[in-house]
Enzyme design. Sequence first.
Site, PDB file in Angstrom:
ATOM      1  N   ARG A   1      11.086   3.737   1.124  1.00  0.00           N
ATOM      2  CA  ARG A   1      10.235   3.210   0.061  1.00  0.00           C
ATOM      3  C   ARG A   1      10.844   3.466  -1.308  1.00  0.00           C
ATOM      4  O   ARG A   1      10.322   2.971  -2.316  1.00  0.00           O
ATOM      5  CB  ARG A   1       8.866   3.888   0.119  1.00  0.00           C
ATOM      6  CG  ARG A   1       7.759   3.044   0.733  1.00  0.00           C
ATOM      7  CD  ARG A   1       6.503   3.884   0.768  1.00  0.00           C
ATOM      8  NE  ARG A   1       5.279   3.142   0.882  1.00  0.00           N
ATOM      9  CZ  ARG A   1       4.712   2.824   2.042  1.00  0.00           C
ATOM     10  NH1 ARG A   1       5.302   3.121   3.164  1.00  0.00           N
ATOM     11  NH2 ARG A   1       3.554   2.210   2.056  1.00  0.00           N
TER      12      ARG A   1
ATOM     13  N   LYS B   1       3.243  -6.184   7.183  1.00  0.00           N
ATOM     14  CA  LYS B   1       4.480  -5.601   7.707  1.00  0.00           C
ATOM     15  C   LYS B   1       4.222  -4.703   8.911  1.00  0.00           C
ATOM     16  O   LYS B   1       5.013  -4.683   9.845  1.00  0.00           O
ATOM     17  CB  LYS B   1       5.259  -4.881   6.610  1.00  0.00           C
ATOM     18  CG  LYS B   1       4.757  -3.494   6.281  1.00  0.00           C
ATOM     19  CD  LYS B   1       5.639  -2.824   5.250  1.00  0.00           C
ATOM     20  CE  LYS B   1       4.821  -1.902   4.370  1.00  0.00           C
ATOM     21  NZ  LYS B   1       4.015  -0.900   5.034  1.00  0.00           N
TER      22      LYS B   1
ATOM     23  N   ARG C   1      -9.251   3.153   6.911  1.00  0.00           N
ATOM     24  CA  ARG C   1      -8.366   4.159   6.326  1.00  0.00           C
ATOM     25  C   ARG C   1      -8.929   4.651   5.005  1.00  0.00           C
ATOM     26  O   ARG C   1      -9.451   3.865   4.221  1.00  0.00           O
ATOM     27  CB  ARG C   1      -6.979   3.543   6.108  1.00  0.00           C
ATOM     28  CG  ARG C   1      -6.123   3.581   7.355  1.00  0.00           C
ATOM     29  CD  ARG C   1      -4.881   2.758   7.206  1.00  0.00           C
ATOM     30  NE  ARG C   1      -4.183   2.991   5.938  1.00  0.00           N
ATOM     31  CZ  ARG C   1      -2.993   2.462   5.657  1.00  0.00           C
ATOM     32  NH1 ARG C   1      -2.392   1.687   6.530  1.00  0.00           N
ATOM     33  NH2 ARG C   1      -2.427   2.687   4.501  1.00  0.00           N
TER      34      ARG C   1
ATOM     35  N   ARG D   1      -1.407   1.727  -4.925  1.00  0.00           N
ATOM     36  CA  ARG D   1      -0.401   1.431  -3.900  1.00  0.00           C
ATOM     37  C   ARG D   1       0.381   0.161  -4.223  1.00  0.00           C
ATOM     38  O   ARG D   1       1.592   0.094  -4.014  1.00  0.00           O
ATOM     39  CB  ARG D   1      -1.076   1.318  -2.526  1.00  0.00           C
ATOM     40  CG  ARG D   1      -1.358   2.684  -1.908  1.00  0.00           C
ATOM     41  CD  ARG D   1      -2.483   2.631  -0.904  1.00  0.00           C
ATOM     42  NE  ARG D   1      -2.191   1.799   0.244  1.00  0.00           N
ATOM     43  CZ  ARG D   1      -3.125   1.285   1.040  1.00  0.00           C
ATOM     44  NH1 ARG D   1      -4.407   1.519   0.808  1.00  0.00           N
ATOM     45  NH2 ARG D   1      -2.784   0.546   2.059  1.00  0.00           N
TER      46      ARG D   1
ATOM     47  N   ARG E   1     -10.081  -4.318   6.117  1.00  0.00           N
ATOM     48  CA  ARG E   1      -9.268  -3.859   7.239  1.00  0.00           C
ATOM     49  C   ARG E   1      -9.983  -2.796   8.069  1.00  0.00           C
ATOM     50  O   ARG E   1     -10.615  -1.898   7.548  1.00  0.00           O
ATOM     51  CB  ARG E   1      -7.941  -3.290   6.709  1.00  0.00           C
ATOM     52  CG  ARG E   1      -7.035  -2.739   7.779  1.00  0.00           C
ATOM     53  CD  ARG E   1      -5.582  -2.786   7.378  1.00  0.00           C
ATOM     54  NE  ARG E   1      -5.229  -1.845   6.321  1.00  0.00           N
ATOM     55  CZ  ARG E   1      -3.995  -1.726   5.834  1.00  0.00           C
ATOM     56  NH1 ARG E   1      -3.039  -2.507   6.276  1.00  0.00           N
ATOM     57  NH2 ARG E   1      -3.737  -0.868   4.879  1.00  0.00           N
TER      58      ARG E   1
HETATM   59  P1  ADP Z   1       0.610   0.745   3.320  1.00  0.00           P
HETATM   60  O1  ADP Z   1       1.929   0.035   3.371  1.00  0.00           O
HETATM   61  O2  ADP Z   1      -0.539  -0.132   3.691  1.00  0.00           O
HETATM   62  O3  ADP Z   1       0.373   1.495   2.050  1.00  0.00           O
HETATM   63  P2  ADP Z   1       1.535   2.880   5.123  1.00  0.00           P
HETATM   64  O4  ADP Z   1       0.848   3.296   6.357  1.00  0.00           O
HETATM   65  O5  ADP Z   1       2.925   2.375   5.228  1.00  0.00           O
HETATM   66  O6  ADP Z   1       0.562   1.817   4.482  1.00  0.00           O
HETATM   67  O7  ADP Z   1       1.554   4.100   4.094  1.00  0.00           O
HETATM   68  C1  ADP Z   1       0.371   4.779   3.719  1.00  0.00           C
HETATM   69  C2  ADP Z   1       0.695   5.872   2.713  1.00  0.00           C
HETATM   70  O8  ADP Z   1       1.558   6.858   3.325  1.00  0.00           O
HETATM   71  C3  ADP Z   1       1.452   5.413   1.478  1.00  0.00           C
HETATM   72  O9  ADP Z   1       0.590   4.922   0.470  1.00  0.00           O
HETATM   73  C4  ADP Z   1       2.152   6.713   1.057  1.00  0.00           C
HETATM   74  O10 ADP Z   1       1.245   7.572   0.396  1.00  0.00           O
HETATM   75  C5  ADP Z   1       2.507   7.355   2.385  1.00  0.00           C
HETATM   76  N1  ADP Z   1       3.855   6.958   2.833  1.00  0.00           N
HETATM   77  C6  ADP Z   1       4.171   6.174   3.897  1.00  0.00           C
HETATM   78  N2  ADP Z   1       5.497   5.976   3.988  1.00  0.00           N
HETATM   79  C7  ADP Z   1       6.047   6.645   2.939  1.00  0.00           C
HETATM   80  C8  ADP Z   1       7.377   6.815   2.470  1.00  0.00           C
HETATM   81  N3  ADP Z   1       8.429   6.248   3.074  1.00  0.00           N
HETATM   82  N4  ADP Z   1       7.562   7.576   1.351  1.00  0.00           N
HETATM   83  C9  ADP Z   1       6.536   8.158   0.719  1.00  0.00           C
HETATM   84  N5  ADP Z   1       5.253   8.026   1.103  1.00  0.00           N
HETATM   85  C10 ADP Z   1       5.006   7.279   2.204  1.00  0.00           C
END
Ligand code: ADP
Length: 245
Positions: free
Chosen positions: A112, A37, A186, A197, A151
């Site tokens: 989310r 995504k 990461r 996750r 990754r």
């Molecule tokens: P991925 O989809 O690979 O987990 P992201 O970069 O979207 O990667 O998110 C990494 C982390 O950041 C998530 O596991 C969460 O801890 C936090 N995070 C990101 N977006 C949100 C959100 N909308 N609400 C709560 N936590 C978030």
Amino acid sequence: IKNDGMETNCMVTKNKRETKGGFVMKIIMLGAPGSGKGTTAKVLAERTNLPHISTGDMFREQIKKGTELGKLANSYISQGNLVPDEVTINIVKDRLGWEDAENGVILDGFPRTIKQAEALALILQEKGKQVDIVPELVVPDQVIIDRILNRATCSNKECGAIYNTKFKPSKVPGVCDKCGSALVTRTDDNEEAIKTRLEVYRENSKDLIAYYKEKGVLVTITPENPNAENSTEQVINTILEAIKR
Ligand code: ADP
Ligand code: ZN
């Protein structure tokens, strides 16, 4: 590529409004961690000229800067848990107020939770807008785990290119093809955090998917061969076609 949830309505075109800069278009990318995504959102942003707003990127930026927000966020992120809704909603609300968001945005990683989705609906409603299209990427778990464990991301924030050391390696190991910066892994891309996750995604996405399906804006996309080189391109085309409808 399968495509459902769109047949019976025309919400997407209905809410399109022409402005000087193009179309007002609010796109939300849904998909598990590692589903692609983020990559898709980035390419889509380039094609549509809309800003790519990734809450994950925003949090990582704060962590890198060592701000209080970054410290707080990191305590959740490093464990694979979600940052609390209130904190997340606030940073998105602020970001959506920027001038570049006026013609639309591509949201990646937000909302989310249903609470976040409802907050977003309110924020947009205040501006007389709403979510237009929600592409959901469906990719098998095994592909996801393989991807995340291999990754590597460009450390240059302006670039942010994503590589896979197994399937899509950089020409020189550890160095970005595009900008020459170092590639980093990461901290939440480890097996423990990935499991959490994926669980968290599964738990929350059910409700989110139902929520946007009900609003008639969900487009489910199941890439036939997610590791094929042109997979992102195919996904992008499906999304652009759905936008035109
Ligand atoms: P991925 O989809 O690979 O987990 P992201 O970069 O979207 O990667 O998110 C990494 C982390 O950041 C998530 O596991 C969460 O801890 C936090 N995070 C990101 N977006 C949100 C959100 N909308 N609400 C709560 N936590 C978030
Ligand atoms: Zn780079």
